[in-house]
Design a protein around this motif. Structure first.
Motif, PDB file in Angstrom:
ATOM      1  N   TRP A 106      94.127  29.172  41.806  1.00  0.00           N
ATOM      2  CA  TRP A 106      92.704  29.428  41.954  1.00  0.00           C
ATOM      3  C   TRP A 106      91.824  28.431  41.206  1.00  0.00           C
ATOM      4  O   TRP A 106      90.797  27.985  41.731  1.00  0.00           O
ATOM      5  CB  TRP A 106      92.372  30.842  41.493  1.00  0.00           C
ATOM      6  N   GLU A 107      92.168  28.087  39.978  1.00  0.00           N
ATOM      7  CA  GLU A 107      91.253  27.305  39.145  1.00  0.00           C
ATOM      8  C   GLU A 107      90.868  25.973  39.789  1.00  0.00           C
ATOM      9  O   GLU A 107      89.676  25.663  39.926  1.00  0.00           O
ATOM     10  CB  GLU A 107      91.859  27.082  37.761  1.00  0.00           C
ATOM     11  N   PRO A 108      91.827  25.139  40.215  1.00  0.00           N
ATOM     12  CA  PRO A 108      91.420  23.890  40.883  1.00  0.00           C
ATOM     13  C   PRO A 108      90.727  24.146  42.220  1.00  0.00           C
ATOM     14  O   PRO A 108      89.868  23.359  42.623  1.00  0.00           O
ATOM     15  CB  PRO A 108      92.736  23.139  41.076  1.00  0.00           C
ATOM     16  N   PHE A 109      91.052  25.253  42.867  1.00  0.00           N
ATOM     17  CA  PHE A 109      90.433  25.570  44.154  1.00  0.00           C
ATOM     18  C   PHE A 109      88.948  25.887  43.979  1.00  0.00           C
ATOM     19  O   PHE A 109      88.098  25.366  44.716  1.00  0.00           O
ATOM     20  CB  PHE A 109      91.158  26.748  44.805  1.00  0.00           C
ATOM     21  N   VAL A 110      88.615  26.718  42.999  1.00  0.00           N
ATOM     22  CA  VAL A 110      87.204  27.066  42.799  1.00  0.00           C
ATOM     23  C   VAL A 110      86.423  25.866  42.272  1.00  0.00           C
ATOM     24  O   VAL A 110      85.227  25.700  42.575  1.00  0.00           O
ATOM     25  CB  VAL A 110      87.066  28.295  41.881  1.00  0.00           C
ATOM     26  N   GLN A 111      87.080  24.999  41.509  1.00  0.00           N
ATOM     27  CA  GLN A 111      86.422  23.762  41.075  1.00  0.00           C
ATOM     28  C   GLN A 111      86.095  22.888  42.284  1.00  0.00           C
ATOM     29  O   GLN A 111      85.024  22.268  42.338  1.00  0.00           O
ATOM     30  CB  GLN A 111      87.317  23.014  40.088  1.00  0.00           C
ATOM     31  N   PHE A 112      87.016  22.849  43.237  1.00  0.00           N
ATOM     32  CA  PHE A 112      86.781  22.110  44.482  1.00  0.00           C
ATOM     33  C   PHE A 112      85.568  22.672  45.210  1.00  0.00           C
ATOM     34  O   PHE A 112      84.679  21.919  45.651  1.00  0.00           O
ATOM     35  CB  PHE A 112      88.026  22.199  45.370  1.00  0.00           C
ATOM     36  N   LEU A 113      85.487  23.988  45.344  1.00  0.00           N
ATOM     37  CA  LEU A 113      84.351  24.598  46.035  1.00  0.00           C
ATOM     38  C   LEU A 113      83.037  24.288  45.325  1.00  0.00           C
ATOM     39  O   LEU A 113      82.044  23.915  45.964  1.00  0.00           O
ATOM     40  CB  LEU A 113      84.535  26.114  46.125  1.00  0.00           C
ATOM     41  N   ALA A 131      80.841  32.628  41.446  1.00  0.00           N
ATOM     42  CA  ALA A 131      82.230  32.237  41.646  1.00  0.00           C
ATOM     43  C   ALA A 131      83.149  33.108  40.794  1.00  0.00           C
ATOM     44  O   ALA A 131      82.943  33.235  39.590  1.00  0.00           O
ATOM     45  CB  ALA A 131      82.421  30.770  41.284  1.00  0.00           C
ATOM     46  N   PRO A 132      84.173  33.720  41.391  1.00  0.00           N
ATOM     47  CA  PRO A 132      85.062  34.599  40.613  1.00  0.00           C
ATOM     48  C   PRO A 132      85.817  33.839  39.538  1.00  0.00           C
ATOM     49  O   PRO A 132      86.317  32.737  39.778  1.00  0.00           O
ATOM     50  CB  PRO A 132      86.036  35.141  41.675  1.00  0.00           C
ATOM     51  N   THR A 133      85.888  34.424  38.361  1.00  0.00           N
ATOM     52  CA  THR A 133      86.780  33.911  37.330  1.00  0.00           C
ATOM     53  C   THR A 133      88.208  34.325  37.683  1.00  0.00           C
ATOM     54  O   THR A 133      88.435  35.079  38.642  1.00  0.00           O
ATOM     55  CB  THR A 133      86.415  34.488  35.964  1.00  0.00           C
TER      56      THR A 133
END
Length: 214
Positions: A106-113, A131-133
């Protein structure tokens, strides 16, 4: 067996390379809303996908495709709601390991978004809110897995009969100290083995079979 339903064909994923070749946008050029999804998928292929390994590349790409279908181009994105709705749409079309891989990645994915979505060159840019933690996502995934234990019975109407307290009880059965206990999840879904025979094509079946083995 849990039927996976009609998940996206792998042919859609192969189109991304073709899209990448024809979607060269000079600086300052604005794209149309109907090009939004393709543009984001190309950016994923050029950036984040290279950081993932093995089946995670395809897992996160397919999750992104589903998320983009839910989110559209209406700004701002309420990402907590969008992610929860995306999982609701996916429900039992994938084995439980799909949810585990999304959570782990999730972490790199939400950074991408957060980086890429506002940068898409639409006339009206898309912003993100809420954005969800990792903790938020754990709660969302736990509730969806709890719902999936009911959906997997083949009687989706049972969900309508469940009270919030009963759902909370199901969530508690899948968690330990507010974290998803994947051993418990495996034990719950083991009697309902996931059926990949209805996959729309061979590559999709192979991907789902890989997930099942994780």
């Amino acid at each position: 067996m849990v039927k996976q339903g009609r998940f996206a064909k792998s042919s859609k994923l192969k189109q991304i390379k073709q899209i990448r070749r024809r979607m060269h946008h000079p600086a300052g050029r604005v794209i149309q809303p109907d090009q939004f999804k393709e543009f984001v998928l190309v950016r994923y292929g050029l950036t984040l996908k290279k950081k993932y390994h093995d089946s995670d590349k395809e897992t996160m790409q397919r999750f992104l495709m589903e998320l983009l279908d839910v989110a559209g181009t209406t700004s701002p994105w309420q990402l907590n709601r969008i992610v929860a709705e995306t999982f609701q749409n996916i429900n039992v079309r994938v084995p439980y390991q799909f949810y585990q891989r999304v959570l782990l990645n999730w972490e790199p994915f939400v950074q991408f978004l957060n980086k890429e979505i506002p940068a898409v060159p639409l006339k009206n840019r898309v912003g993100l809110l809420g954005a969800p933690t990792a903790d938020d996502l754990t709660g969302i995934v736990a509730r969806q897995l709890a719902a999936n234990t009911l959906l997997a019975t083949g009687n989706p109407q049972i969900m309508k009969l469940m009270t919030p307290a009963q759902i909370d009880s199901l969530v508690a059965n899948l968690t330990t100290d507010h974290l998803i206990n994947w051993q418990k999840v495996a034990e719950v879904f083991e009697p309902m083995p996931f059926d990949t025979s209805t996959a729309p094509d061979k590559p999709t079946k192979e991907w789902l079979d890989q997930l099942k083995e994780l």
